[in-house]
Scaffold this active site. Structure first.
Site, PDB file in Angstrom:
ATOM      1  N   GLU B  35       0.817  -1.216   0.000  1.00 12.76           N
ATOM      2  CA  GLU B  35       0.000   0.000   0.000  1.00 12.76           C
ATOM      3  C   GLU B  35       0.852   1.268   0.000  1.00 12.76           C
ATOM      4  OE1 GLU B  35      -2.991  -0.263  -0.619  1.00 12.76           O
ATOM      5  OE2 GLU B  35      -3.643  -2.246   0.031  1.00 12.76           O
ATOM      6  N   GLU B  64      -5.192   4.520  -0.905  1.00 16.09           N
ATOM      7  CA  GLU B  64      -4.152   3.552  -0.544  1.00 16.09           C
ATOM      8  C   GLU B  64      -3.596   3.833   0.854  1.00 16.09           C
ATOM      9  OE1 GLU B  64      -4.148   1.141  -2.337  1.00 16.09           O
ATOM     10  OE2 GLU B  64      -4.259   1.621  -4.460  1.00 16.09           O
ATOM     11  N   HIS B  67      -5.784   2.224   3.223  1.00 15.74           N
ATOM     12  CA  HIS B  67      -5.508   0.781   3.283  1.00 15.74           C
ATOM     13  C   HIS B  67      -4.249   0.508   4.112  1.00 15.74           C
ATOM     14  CE1 HIS B  67      -7.783   0.221  -0.799  1.00 15.74           C
ATOM     15  NE2 HIS B  67      -8.552   0.635   0.179  1.00 15.74           N
ATOM     16  N   GLU B 135      -2.028  -2.958  -9.279  1.00 15.62           N
ATOM     17  CA  GLU B 135      -3.289  -3.333  -8.623  1.00 15.62           C
ATOM     18  C   GLU B 135      -3.506  -4.837  -8.698  1.00 15.62           C
ATOM     19  OE1 GLU B 135      -5.193  -1.471  -6.822  1.00 15.62           O
ATOM     20  OE2 GLU B 135      -4.279   0.456  -7.261  1.00 15.62           O
ATOM     21  N   GLU B 165      -8.763  -3.364  -4.766  1.00 14.12           N
ATOM     22  CA  GLU B 165      -7.740  -3.454  -5.816  1.00 14.12           C
ATOM     23  C   GLU B 165      -8.397  -3.704  -7.170  1.00 14.12           C
ATOM     24  OE1 GLU B 165      -4.913  -2.665  -4.793  1.00 14.12           O
ATOM     25  OE2 GLU B 165      -4.873  -3.203  -2.688  1.00 14.12           O
ATOM     26  N   HIS B 168      -9.976  -0.510  -8.323  1.00 11.17           N
ATOM     27  CA  HIS B 168      -8.931   0.437  -8.755  1.00 11.17           C
ATOM     28  C   HIS B 168      -8.410   0.071 -10.145  1.00 11.17           C
ATOM     29  CE1 HIS B 168      -7.843   1.640  -4.337  1.00 11.17           C
ATOM     30  NE2 HIS B 168      -9.032   2.056  -4.720  1.00 11.17           N
TER      31      HIS B 168
END
Lengths: 73, 189
Positions: B35, B64, B67, B135, B165, B168
């Site tokens: 991350e 991110e 995360h 990702e 992910e 994204h």
């Protein structure tokens, strides 16, 4: 019966001289994002609580995953 | 600048005393596809990407960091009450020798984070394809982490992160489509 419709399986080459007993197959995941070039507008949505739980607002973009440990793999 | 909300993006609950899982989770904290690398990659690339897609990099780079906090919370919970013996048994003896129980930006093998994990080529296509690959690699890492624990609560948080992910990656693919469009072309209908 596959637990996950995104899962793909294949059986790798097995040699008669392999040192270990073969596993049934190898698996990998092809997530839903591979089939979306550009997200179309107005897709059906989860409720906010369900969206948080799934990590996405849209059911059609949700990708499930089951632990291999839990599947006994 | 940012506005900080004093809460996690998604709840993190850890139900099993398993310090070894902390050693594996740290891959997503300071690993090549972790991350930290993701956040710094996108927030750095956004300056030299076409205007139309700066926002994508800005928003995903920011997420991110959210995360990163979730992973840090998992690692902290798994190690805070571990004895020195338990840490050694979990393979964290080398970490303890250097850091006590402090978190550190390193991968599961203890290799410190390095800027060479991230790239900025300045070419929008090259950079966005790197982001898509990053990702998918992070998604795969989450899968292997989910595979290695039977704590359903950690699995729940990791599945949330894995889904993010995937989303994204879709957004970066859409960004590629946006910059591919030739807006200078005059269309006559």
């Amino acid at each position: 019966m596959k637990m996950n419709h995104e899962e793909r399986t294949y059986v790798p080459f097995r040699s008669p001289f392999d040192p270990c007993p073969p596993l049934p197959c190898r698996t990998y995941v092809v997530p839903v994002n591979q089939y979306v070039v550009f997200q179309p507008p107005d897709l059906p949505q989860f409720s906010p609580a369900e969206a948080l739980k799934h990590g996405t607002l849209w059911p059609s973009l949700y990708s499930p995953y089951v632990s291999r440990k839990m599947k006994g793999e | 600048m940012w506005i900080y909300e004093k809460k996690l993006q998604y709840p993190v609950r850890v139900s099993k005393c398993d310090p070894m899982m902390a050693k594996f989770l740290i891959e997503q904290y300071g690993g090549a596809d972790g991350e930290l690398a993701a956040a710094l990659r996108y927030l750095n690339q956004r300056y030299t990407i076409p205007d139309k897609v700066i926002g994508v990099l800005n928003d995903i780079g920011t997420e991110e960091f959210a995360h990163l906090e979730m992973i840090a919370t998992m690692v902290y919970k798994l190690t805070k009450d571990a004895t020195v013996d338990q840490l050694q048994a979990a393979g964290l003896g080398a970490h303890y020798a250097n850091h006590d129980k402090a978190l550190y930006y390193e991968n599961a093998s203890g290799v410190p984070w390095t800027a060479s994990y991230i790239n900025a080529k300045g070419d929008p296509i090259a950079d966005l394809y790197e982001d898509i690959a990053a990702e998918e690699k992070a998604r795969a890492t989450y899968q292997w982490l989910i595979d290695m624990t039977d704590d359903v609560d950690i699995q729940d948080s990791l599945k949330f992160l894995r889904e993010r992910e995937i989303i994204h990656a879709i957004r970066f693919r859409e960004a590629v489509e946006i910059i591919k469009e030739d807006r200078a072309t005059r269309k006559i209908f």
